[in-house]
Every structure is written in C-alpha cells, then in structure tokens.
Scaffold this motif. Structure first.
Motif, PDB file in Angstrom:
ATOM      1  N   MET A 240     -62.104  23.077   1.480  1.00 28.63           N
ATOM      2  CA  MET A 240     -61.189  23.989   0.806  1.00 28.63           C
ATOM      3  C   MET A 240     -61.703  25.417   0.913  1.00 28.63           C
ATOM      4  O   MET A 240     -61.969  26.092  -0.065  1.00 28.63           O
ATOM      5  N   GLY A 241     -61.902  25.860   2.128  1.00 28.28           N
ATOM      6  CA  GLY A 241     -62.374  27.203   2.316  1.00 28.28           C
ATOM      7  C   GLY A 241     -63.870  27.348   2.177  1.00 28.28           C
ATOM      8  O   GLY A 241     -64.384  28.460   2.180  1.00 28.28           O
ATOM      9  N   ILE A 242     -64.626  26.268   2.035  1.00 29.56           N
ATOM     10  CA  ILE A 242     -66.074  26.339   1.941  1.00 29.56           C
ATOM     11  C   ILE A 242     -66.677  25.296   2.852  1.00 29.56           C
ATOM     12  O   ILE A 242     -66.006  24.395   3.344  1.00 29.56           O
ATOM     13  N   GLU A 243     -67.966  25.399   3.074  1.00 25.56           N
ATOM     14  CA  GLU A 243     -68.646  24.461   3.933  1.00 25.56           C
ATOM     15  C   GLU A 243     -69.038  23.224   3.143  1.00 25.56           C
ATOM     16  O   GLU A 243     -68.914  23.176   1.922  1.00 25.56           O
ATOM     17  N   GLN A 244     -69.556  22.244   3.872  1.00 19.49           N
ATOM     18  CA  GLN A 244     -70.012  21.029   3.227  1.00 19.49           C
ATOM     19  C   GLN A 244     -71.144  21.353   2.269  1.00 19.49           C
ATOM     20  O   GLN A 244     -71.916  22.280   2.464  1.00 19.49           O
ATOM     21  N   SER A 245     -71.239  20.580   1.195  1.00 19.02           N
ATOM     22  CA  SER A 245     -72.252  20.859   0.186  1.00 19.02           C
ATOM     23  C   SER A 245     -73.645  20.676   0.754  1.00 19.02           C
ATOM     24  O   SER A 245     -73.859  19.844   1.643  1.00 19.02           O
ATOM     25  N   PRO A 246     -74.613  21.455   0.273  1.00 20.03           N
ATOM     26  CA  PRO A 246     -75.983  21.267   0.715  1.00 20.03           C
ATOM     27  C   PRO A 246     -76.499  19.896   0.301  1.00 20.03           C
ATOM     28  O   PRO A 246     -76.256  19.452  -0.816  1.00 20.03           O
ATOM     29  N   SER A 247     -77.170  19.224   1.203  1.00 22.74           N
ATOM     30  CA  SER A 247     -77.697  17.899   0.891  1.00 22.74           C
ATOM     31  C   SER A 247     -78.945  18.040   0.014  1.00 22.74           C
ATOM     32  O   SER A 247     -79.699  18.994   0.134  1.00 22.74           O
ATOM     33  N   ALA A 248     -79.140  17.074  -0.855  1.00 21.37           N
ATOM     34  CA  ALA A 248     -80.347  17.072  -1.672  1.00 21.37           C
ATOM     35  C   ALA A 248     -81.544  16.727  -0.792  1.00 21.37           C
ATOM     36  O   ALA A 248     -81.434  15.946   0.149  1.00 21.37           O
ATOM     37  N   SER A 249     -82.679  17.333  -1.076  1.00 19.47           N
ATOM     38  CA  SER A 249     -83.880  17.013  -0.327  1.00 19.47           C
ATOM     39  C   SER A 249     -84.326  15.601  -0.655  1.00 19.47           C
ATOM     40  O   SER A 249     -84.006  15.069  -1.726  1.00 19.47           O
ATOM     41  N   PRO A 250     -85.045  14.926   0.260  1.00 17.40           N
ATOM     42  CA  PRO A 250     -85.485  13.555  -0.013  1.00 17.40           C
ATOM     43  C   PRO A 250     -86.244  13.427  -1.324  1.00 17.40           C
ATOM     44  O   PRO A 250     -86.122  12.426  -2.023  1.00 17.40           O
ATOM     45  N   ALA A 251     -87.015  14.462  -1.673  1.00 20.29           N
ATOM     46  CA  ALA A 251     -87.800  14.388  -2.912  1.00 20.29           C
ATOM     47  C   ALA A 251     -86.921  14.460  -4.151  1.00 20.29           C
ATOM     48  O   ALA A 251     -87.260  13.916  -5.198  1.00 20.29           O
ATOM     49  N   SER A 252     -85.796  15.157  -4.066  1.00 25.39           N
ATOM     50  CA  SER A 252     -84.952  15.347  -5.249  1.00 25.39           C
ATOM     51  C   SER A 252     -83.889  14.275  -5.416  1.00 25.39           C
ATOM     52  O   SER A 252     -83.326  14.135  -6.502  1.00 25.39           O
ATOM     53  N   LYS A 253     -83.608  13.509  -4.378  1.00 24.91           N
ATOM     54  CA  LYS A 253     -82.544  12.498  -4.468  1.00 24.91           C
ATOM     55  C   LYS A 253     -82.762  11.504  -5.600  1.00 24.91           C
ATOM     56  O   LYS A 253     -81.821  11.198  -6.343  1.00 24.91           O
ATOM     57  N   PRO A 254     -83.984  10.945  -5.774  1.00 35.15           N
ATOM     58  CA  PRO A 254     -84.168  10.018  -6.897  1.00 35.15           C
ATOM     59  C   PRO A 254     -83.844  10.652  -8.241  1.00 35.15           C
ATOM     60  O   PRO A 254     -83.309   9.988  -9.137  1.00 35.15           O
ATOM     61  N   ALA A 255     -84.153  11.938  -8.405  1.00 35.53           N
ATOM     62  CA  ALA A 255     -83.865  12.607  -9.675  1.00 35.53           C
ATOM     63  C   ALA A 255     -82.370  12.661  -9.944  1.00 35.53           C
ATOM     64  O   ALA A 255     -81.926  12.446 -11.082  1.00 35.53           O
ATOM     65  N   TYR A 256     -81.582  12.946  -8.899  1.00 36.84           N
ATOM     66  CA  TYR A 256     -80.139  12.996  -9.084  1.00 36.84           C
ATOM     67  C   TYR A 256     -79.571  11.604  -9.358  1.00 36.84           C
ATOM     68  O   TYR A 256     -78.651  11.440 -10.172  1.00 36.84           O
ATOM     69  N   ILE A 257     -80.093  10.597  -8.684  1.00 39.16           N
ATOM     70  CA  ILE A 257     -79.631   9.224  -8.906  1.00 39.16           C
ATOM     71  C   ILE A 257     -79.932   8.788 -10.335  1.00 39.16           C
ATOM     72  O   ILE A 257     -79.090   8.208 -11.026  1.00 39.16           O
ATOM     73  N   ILE A 258     -81.143   9.094 -10.799  1.00 37.41           N
ATOM     74  CA  ILE A 258     -81.518   8.737 -12.174  1.00 37.41           C
ATOM     75  C   ILE A 258     -80.649   9.506 -13.176  1.00 37.41           C
ATOM     76  O   ILE A 258     -80.180   8.944 -14.178  1.00 37.41           O
ATOM     77  N   SER A 259     -80.403  10.785 -12.902  1.00 39.01           N
ATOM     78  CA  SER A 259     -79.568  11.599 -13.806  1.00 39.01           C
ATOM     79  C   SER A 259     -78.155  11.039 -13.891  1.00 39.01           C
ATOM     80  O   SER A 259     -77.569  10.948 -14.986  1.00 39.01           O
ATOM     81  N   LEU A 260     -77.587  10.663 -12.750  1.00 40.89           N
ATOM     82  CA  LEU A 260     -76.237  10.081 -12.751  1.00 40.89           C
ATOM     83  C   LEU A 260     -76.230   8.752 -13.500  1.00 40.89           C
ATOM     84  O   LEU A 260     -75.304   8.471 -14.271  1.00 40.89           O
ATOM     85  N   ALA A 261     -77.273   7.937 -13.289  1.00 40.32           N
ATOM     86  CA  ALA A 261     -77.351   6.648 -13.976  1.00 40.32           C
ATOM     87  C   ALA A 261     -77.411   6.844 -15.491  1.00 40.32           C
ATOM     88  O   ALA A 261     -76.745   6.126 -16.253  1.00 40.32           O
ATOM     89  N   LEU A 262     -78.201   7.825 -15.948  1.00 39.20           N
ATOM     90  CA  LEU A 262     -78.285   8.101 -17.386  1.00 39.20           C
ATOM     91  C   LEU A 262     -76.943   8.592 -17.929  1.00 39.20           C
ATOM     92  O   LEU A 262     -76.550   8.237 -19.050  1.00 39.20           O
ATOM     93  N   LEU A 263     -76.243   9.391 -17.137  1.00 43.01           N
ATOM     94  CA  LEU A 263     -74.924   9.865 -17.556  1.00 43.01           C
ATOM     95  C   LEU A 263     -73.958   8.698 -17.702  1.00 43.01           C
ATOM     96  O   LEU A 263     -73.169   8.635 -18.660  1.00 43.01           O
ATOM     97  N   LEU A 264     -74.014   7.743 -16.782  1.00 44.98           N
ATOM     98  CA  LEU A 264     -73.139   6.571 -16.853  1.00 44.98           C
ATOM     99  C   LEU A 264     -73.491   5.692 -18.050  1.00 44.98           C
ATOM    100  O   LEU A 264     -72.598   5.115 -18.687  1.00 44.98           O
ATOM    101  N   VAL A 265     -74.781   5.594 -18.372  1.00 50.79           N
ATOM    102  CA  VAL A 265     -75.185   4.852 -19.574  1.00 50.79           C
ATOM    103  C   VAL A 265     -74.608   5.532 -20.816  1.00 50.79           C
ATOM    104  O   VAL A 265     -74.123   4.866 -21.743  1.00 50.79           O
ATOM    105  N   PHE A 266     -74.652   6.865 -20.837  1.00 51.45           N
ATOM    106  CA  PHE A 266     -74.064   7.597 -21.957  1.00 51.45           C
ATOM    107  C   PHE A 266     -72.568   7.311 -22.067  1.00 51.45           C
ATOM    108  O   PHE A 266     -72.045   7.141 -23.177  1.00 51.45           O
ATOM    109  N   VAL A 267     -71.871   7.254 -20.946  1.00 51.58           N
ATOM    110  CA  VAL A 267     -70.436   6.954 -20.955  1.00 51.58           C
ATOM    111  C   VAL A 267     -70.186   5.600 -21.605  1.00 51.58           C
ATOM    112  O   VAL A 267     -69.294   5.458 -22.465  1.00 51.58           O
ATOM    113  N   VAL A 268     -70.962   4.603 -21.212  1.00 47.45           N
ATOM    114  CA  VAL A 268     -70.786   3.260 -21.772  1.00 47.45           C
ATOM    115  C   VAL A 268     -71.076   3.264 -23.273  1.00 47.45           C
ATOM    116  O   VAL A 268     -70.321   2.690 -24.073  1.00 47.45           O
ATOM    117  N   TRP A 269     -72.166   3.922 -23.666  1.00 43.55           N
ATOM    118  CA  TRP A 269     -72.496   3.968 -25.095  1.00 43.55           C
ATOM    119  C   TRP A 269     -71.426   4.712 -25.883  1.00 43.55           C
ATOM    120  O   TRP A 269     -70.976   4.241 -26.944  1.00 43.55           O
TER     121      TRP A 269
END
Length: 441
Positions: free
Chosen positions: A1-30
């Motif tokens: 939509m008028g912008i480039e593809q999003s910057p990819s997360a570095s290999p070191a930061s990917k687990p942090a984003y996965i864990i953050s998303l998982a915690l957010l989903l746990v919050f949704v369920v709770w």
C-alpha cells in the motif's frame, strides 16, 4: 500500500516477538474467557432457538428464513456458529466458551500476521496489543452473539495476508486464498464488504487490480444474494433505506461524537487525533490516499446505524473501526521511521501514550462489562438448570422485561428440543405484558 515490505526481525529477536505474541494470546483467553462465568447472554436465547428449530439447509437456501435470521444485515455465518456448536457441544456452556476463545485467538493471530507484513514486528505487536486492550474487542470477543464479527476479522486478516503475498510473489494459490477469505469475511458481516477498496491501492498497482477483480465478481454474487434476501443491494436498520436526505445534520453531529465514544472521552480522542494527524502530515502522498480510503471503509458501514441511533458505548460497532485506526497509525509510524531514518525513541513514547488509552478502557470499563455478562450468564444458567415454570421478579438485567422473557424462553425451548421434547416450562418476567399470555392466564 505504497510502502515496502516490513523489515524482518533479526534471528536474535524473533523468539522475543513469538513469546510476546504468545503472552498476548494468553491475555486474550484470560480476559474474554477465563474471567467470565460460562454461560449465555443477551440475544443468545433467540439464536439458540432458531438454530434448534431450523437446519443449516433450511435457512441457507430459504431467503425468507435467512432474512429472519440475519435481521438488518446478511449474516449467515452467525447462525452457522450456533448450529455447529449446538450439534457438537449441545448446551455445554464451558465448551461454548472454549470455542469462542479459540476463534478470538485465531483472529488476533491472523491480524498480527497481516500487520507484520507491512510494519516491523514490534509495531505490529503494538497495533494488535492496543486493539486487544480496547473495550470494543472485549465486548465482541466475550459474547457469542458477536462471533460473526470475530469470524469476519479472521477472514479479512487472512485475506490481507494472502493478498500481500500475491502482489509480492504472484503465486496463484495466494490469490485464491485471498478471494476465499474475503468471501468468509463478507458472509460473516457486511462491515467487511468495502475491503477491496483498500486492496486495490496496493503496490504494484497493476497486479493489485488483477487481484481485486475476482473479489469484485464474488461481491457481485454476494449482492445478488442480498437482493434475493432483502430486496435491495444496500441496506441498513430501516427497511429500504441506507440513509435518508433528512439525516444530514444529525448524521454529522453523531459522526463528530464517534471518536470520543471510541476512545472513552474527549481528551483521549483528542490525544489520538493529534498523534494520528501528526504522522499523517509526515506521511507520503500515497499513504495519505490510503488513509483517506481507510476512513471511508470504516465509516461507510457505520452510516446507517449512526443515522438511526446515538452510539454511546465503545462496543462491537467499533470493533473493526478500532482495528483499522490502529493499523493505519502503525503504518504511518513505520513510514516515518523509514523516510526519516527513524527516531525509535519518539516512536516508543508515542506507542506507550497510545497504549494508555485502551488500557484505561480495560481498567475502567471492562470490569463493569464483566459483571454485567456474568449476571446474565448466571440467570441463563439458573433458567436452564431449574425445572418447572419460573417467575423472575426483579432481574438485574438491561433492556425490558419483554425482551428477557423472549430470549430466556428461547433458551428453554432449545433445551427441550435437544432432549426430544415438544413442550417446555415457561419463564414469566414481571413487567412483561406477554407473560400472562404465555401461561394461559
């Protein structure tokens, strides 16, 4: 939509984003399942009865029944949710809550997947997190009767994700997926119908046009079905009218009140507006066009509702609007970071400030909504767990006695039908003029 593809997360930061998303989903369920009493609320009794009386084949292929089931908007997938759960889960309230929670988790994960195609993962988490904290998300995820909004969001998010892959890679499987998921979204709720108006602005534009073309054909089939059911291709909450000429000034006044309703107050709306238009000012011309189109996509489905009522609560009607507003803000912050080599410190402060707005709703409004839903669930559970005629003297329920008499008797009729019985014991609500008739008095 008028912008480039999003910057990819570095290999070191990917687990942090996965864990953050998982915690957010746990919050949704709770937040939308575990803290709620398993049970039904509001219109559930009517939908339960309809789905116990008519089979899926009955109402999907009978325009009159589909019109009754859909009310003002074409929503066959709402009834499918009730029919499927009744056939598989009966009236097990805990199982229904688990089913609803799983749908919410899937929709949130899909929205994150779609957002992360256009912005860095941290911004995508901000967008989804702010959306999940808001009262509109809670209301929609916490009630069964709004499951079609969540199902539509799942379809729309997967449609955007697939469409992004199509314009970037050109693989036909992604285009097929985008079209099918668009179909899922529009047959869930009409608010998602204008989505192609945004997708067609995607870069590269020529491929986007090719991608939107089959969606336009599907939309034509949808409108034909809508005409067969309602007798019109557009509609609202007044038969035969989307909006009227006489709605002009009242409509403008009510539209001006929507931001304060969505964000919980005047200063909250002003804060979001200042941040939003600051980053819009810093955006490219193409992104400004997309933002204008997004505002139109959000407002168009709201117009018939705003024309006939004052929207005073940040509930399900703002579910999609809040998601789109936050997505566009995230998109503009991403664009600003790229074009100006970024000031991540400023972006962090802005995101923290914006997160405070839905967090305030979560702390101030959501506990009251939880108490209200738990009260309704307790009354539904008492009605379904007690045999014999029942007199309810002073229920702590919103709306009028006639409404609650209708929905609670619908739930009891459903229970009787699932047990193979034709008759059921009635519920009498004091103050309902129809209750004496129900009891033959």
């Amino acid at each position: 939509m008028g912008i480039e593809q999003s910057p990819s997360a570095s290999p070191a930061s990917k687990p942090a984003y996965i864990i953050s998303l998982a915690l957010l989903l746990v919050f949704v369920v709770w937040n939308t399942s575990w803290r709620l009493t398993p049970g039904w609320s509001a219109d559930d009794g009517v939908h339960l009865r309809f789905s116990s009386v008519y089979s899926v084949r009955d109402y999907l292929f009978n325009p009159e029944l589909l019109r009754i089931a859909s009310y003002a908007n074409l929503t066959p997938l709402l009834n499918l949710f009730y029919s499927f759960n009744l056939s598989q889960l009966g009236l097990d309230a805990s199982a229904w809550r688990a089913s609803s929670g799983a749908l919410s988790v899937a929709a949130v994960a899909a929205f994150y997947a779609a957002s992360s195609q256009y912005m860095r993962p941290a911004l995508a988490l901000f967008v989804v997190g702010a959306w999940v904290l808001g009262a509109p998300f809670f209301y929609t995820a916490a009630t069964f009767m709004t499951s079609h909004y969540m199902l539509g969001m799942l379809g729309a998010s997967l449609c955007v994700w697939s469409f992004f892959r199509w314009v970037r890679q050109g693989a036909g499987v992604y285009l097929v997926g985008a079209v099918l998921f668009y179909g899922l979204a529009i047959f869930a709720k009409e608010v998602f119908v204008p989505l192609p108006a945004l997708l067609i602005l995607h870069k590269p534009w020529r491929r986007a046009v090719w991608g939107v073309t089959p969606m336009a054909l599907l939309l034509g089939l949808y409108l034909a079905l809508r005409y067969a059911v309602f007798g019109s291709v557009v509609g609202g909450y007044r038969s035969g009218h989307f909006i009227k000429v006489g709605d002009g000034w009242p409509l403008i006044e009510r539209l001006a009140q929507l931001p304060a309703t969505l964000f919980g107050g005047g200063w909250q709306a002003a804060t979001f507006g200042l941040v939003f238009f600051f980053f819009l000012w810093r955006a490219t011309g193409g992104l400004r066009v997309v933002t204008a189109a997004a505002i139109g996509v959000v407002l168009l489905p709201l117009l018939p509702l705003v024309a006939v009522s004052n929207l005073t609560e940040p509930d399900r009607y703002f579910f999609v609007a809040s998601a789109v507003a936050l997505f566009m803000l995230g998109l503009m912050i991403e664009s600003s970071l790229r074009l100006r080599s970024g000031r991540p410190g400023l972006a962090f402060v802005v995101c923290a400030l914006i997160l405070y707005l839905p967090l305030q709703q979560q702390l101030q409004r959501v506990p009251g909504l939880v108490r209200g839903l738990n009260t309704q669930a307790a009354i539904y559970n008492h009605v379904l767990g007690t045999t014999g005629p029942m007199l309810i003297l002073n229920p702590e329920l919103p709306a009028d006695a006639g409404y609650w008499s209708h929905v609670l008797n619908g739930a009891r009729e459903t229970q009787a039908r699932l047990s193979g019985r034709d008759r059921y014991d009635k519920v009498l609500m004091v103050g309902d003029p129809q209750s004496p008739i129900l009891f033959g008095l």
